[in-house]
Design a protein around this motif. Structure first.
Motif, PDB file in Angstrom:
ATOM      1  N   ILE A 191    -130.092  -7.065  -8.071  1.00  0.00           N
ATOM      2  CA  ILE A 191    -130.383  -7.655  -6.765  1.00  0.00           C
ATOM      3  C   ILE A 191    -129.370  -7.167  -5.735  1.00  0.00           C
ATOM      4  CG2 ILE A 191    -130.331  -9.828  -5.462  1.00  0.00           C
ATOM      5  CD1 ILE A 191    -131.616 -11.127  -7.995  1.00  0.00           C
ATOM      6  N   LYS A 192    -128.094  -7.210  -6.083  1.00  0.00           N
ATOM      7  CA  LYS A 192    -127.071  -6.750  -5.138  1.00  0.00           C
ATOM      8  C   LYS A 192    -127.227  -5.266  -4.840  1.00  0.00           C
ATOM      9  CE  LYS A 192    -122.128  -6.570  -4.163  1.00  0.00           C
ATOM     10  NZ  LYS A 192    -120.766  -6.937  -4.594  1.00  0.00           N
ATOM     11  N   MET A 193    -127.484  -4.488  -5.855  1.00  0.00           N
ATOM     12  CA  MET A 193    -127.604  -3.039  -5.677  1.00  0.00           C
ATOM     13  C   MET A 193    -128.796  -2.665  -4.807  1.00  0.00           C
ATOM     14  SD  MET A 193    -129.592  -0.328  -6.827  1.00  0.00           S
ATOM     15  CE  MET A 193    -130.313  -0.983  -8.318  1.00  0.00           C
ATOM     16  N   ALA A 194    -129.921  -3.391  -4.962  1.00  0.00           N
ATOM     17  CA  ALA A 194    -131.145  -3.008  -4.261  1.00  0.00           C
ATOM     18  C   ALA A 194    -131.216  -3.541  -2.833  1.00  0.00           C
ATOM     19  CB  ALA A 194    -132.368  -3.481  -5.050  1.00  0.00           C
ATOM     20  N   LEU A 195    -130.335  -4.460  -2.476  1.00  0.00           N
ATOM     21  CA  LEU A 195    -130.302  -4.973  -1.111  1.00  0.00           C
ATOM     22  C   LEU A 195    -129.437  -4.087  -0.223  1.00  0.00           C
ATOM     23  CD1 LEU A 195    -129.852  -8.856  -1.392  1.00  0.00           C
ATOM     24  CD2 LEU A 195    -131.771  -7.652  -0.333  1.00  0.00           C
ATOM     25  N   ARG A 196    -129.859  -3.887   0.997  1.00  0.00           N
ATOM     26  CA  ARG A 196    -128.986  -3.216   1.961  1.00  0.00           C
ATOM     27  C   ARG A 196    -127.824  -4.149   2.296  1.00  0.00           C
ATOM     28  NH1 ARG A 196    -129.298  -5.892   6.631  1.00  0.00           N
ATOM     29  NH2 ARG A 196    -131.275  -6.794   7.350  1.00  0.00           N
ATOM     30  N   PRO A 197    -126.684  -3.629   2.735  1.00  0.00           N
ATOM     31  CA  PRO A 197    -125.605  -4.498   3.196  1.00  0.00           C
ATOM     32  C   PRO A 197    -126.110  -5.436   4.291  1.00  0.00           C
ATOM     33  CG  PRO A 197    -124.809  -2.252   2.973  1.00  0.00           C
ATOM     34  CD  PRO A 197    -126.305  -2.206   2.764  1.00  0.00           C
TER      35      PRO A 197
END
Length: 406
Positions: free
Chosen positions: A314-320
């Motif tokens: 989830i963290k990896m696939a979200l943009r900042p």
């Protein structure tokens, strides 16, 4: 297969936008037999297993029906005479067998559509089925039955009133709050929906709000049925199903048990959605990194074998600065690596992953669950049959967490 199946030349085609064409090319490449080790975990093997299940729906259901017939013979003759005189009990078996056949007709169409979409020959499927059955492996009865029932949840009017409406209202209003300027060009808002099932939530996000939605689903039973829907669900209520005939409990009347439901209750324009098949933690752990504006996990995170891997993905696939929106229970499976409480999840997401929880929800998303934490709980029904004499509901947990800009 049923002789009334629509010929391939007459069958509606799946979406052929550039996004869909490119994703199908990647999918067919992943399905090649020579990609990885050929075993029961290979995606093509799982696909063929699921097709086996749909192909043998009638056989497996009539086996169960025969078991129930045999049990009935154990009642005393006088008792059976009483039941036959007043409610014609044995006629239920005959009628349900006919309805099983009708459901098999739908399953046959689902299989025919899948063979065309996945570019699999009937001979390959037949060979796979022969090998499985020669080794004593029966088709999975439960997976097919449960997947067909998801049609009720996602694509019937009763499913909307009973299960979807309250939850979808919470999620859609939340996205409206997060993206108040989306009306200018909502297609620029990229939404990822893992564990998308048969795609209704994604459909409503795309067709009601205009977001660019990517679906993701691991279950081949679900994916096969979604592929059928994306080619045959353009017109409302043109299909029918008898979803409750495989369970004899919790019915008020025989008519309730045997009733047909029509679907879809709303048309599906599948060109507005993209389904990426496969394991969430695998297909989105690629270079270049996907960057979504929002990831919506609906009845999903407790399906994880390893919840920590879900959180990483989830963290990896979200943009900042992107948002994670969650709504669902914490009903873990039989052998998860970790089983986190709600409090554990909040702590790890805040302190370990650097997310910030936001209070952007209205009253439709429930009341605060943990004192001092921006997590809400709302009742969410999950049971398929709105007329059943039982009701299953979760205190589903809702939150919005924003990834840091780092």
């Amino acid at each position: 297969m049923n002789q009334q199946l629509v010929s391939q030349s007459q069958r509606p085609s799946a979406p052929e936008t550039q996004r869909h064409t490119e994703e199908k090319k990647r999918l067919l490449d992943r399905l090649r037999r020579d990609k990885g080790n050929w075993n029961t975990n290979h995606p093509r093997h799982r696909l063929l297993d699921a097709l086996h299940g749909y192909s043998r729906y009638h056989q497996r259901q009539t086996e169960e029906l025969q078991r129930l017939r045999d049990l009935y013979t154990k009642a005393k003759k006088s008792q059976r005479k009483l039941l036959e005189k007043h409610i014609h009990y044995s006629e239920k078996f005959t009628h349900i067998e006919r309805l099983i056949r009708r459901n098999q007709d739908l399953c046959d169409r689902i299989v025919a559509n899948a063979l065309q979409f996945y570019e699999i020959g009937q001979s390959e499927l037949d060979a796979h089925i022969r090998e499985l059955e020669a080794n004593g492996r029966k088709a999975d009865k439960v997976a097919v039955s449960q997947t067909l029932k998801h049609i009720v949840r996602d694509w019937t009017e009763s499913g909307g009133a009973y299960e979807r409406d309250a939850c979808f209202s919470c999620l859609l209003k939340t996205l409206d709050t997060l993206f108040p300027d989306a009306d200018d060009d909502a297609s620029q808002v990229k939404v990822l929906l893992p564990g998308s099932g048969l795609g209704r939530l994604g459909r409503d996000m795309a067709q009601k709000r205009g977001y660019q939605v990517t679906l993701n689903e691991w279950s081949m039973y679900m994916n096969i049925l979604y592929r059928y829907l994306e080619t045959h669900a353009h017109s409302p209520n043109t299909q029918s199903l008898h979803p409750f005939i495989d369970t004899w409990s919790h019915h008020a009347t025989t008519a309730d048990m045997q009733r047909p439901l029509t679907f879809p209750d709303a048309p599906l324009n599948a060109s507005e959605l993209l389904l990426t098949e496969g394991d969430f933690t695998t297909v989105f752990n690629v270079e270049p990194r996907p960057q979504y504006d929002v990831i919506v996990t609906y009845f999903f995170i407790d399906t994880a074998r390893n919840l920590a891997s879900y959180l990483d993905t989830i963290k990896m696939a979200l943009r900042p600065g992107g948002y994670w929106v969650n709504l669902g229970p914490l009903l873990y499976g039989s052998a998860p690596f970790v089983q986190l409480t709600l409090e554990d999840i909040v702590t790890v997401v805040e302190q370990g992953l650097g997310f910030t929880f936001l209070d952007v929800a209205g009253p439709e998303c429930g009341e605060i669950t943990l004192p001092g934490k921006l997590v809400r709980g709302m009742e969410a029904a999950y049971g398929f049959d709105d007329r059943a004499l039982t009701r299953n509901a979760y205190n589903a947990q809702f939150w919005v967490a924003r990834r840091s800009l780092q």
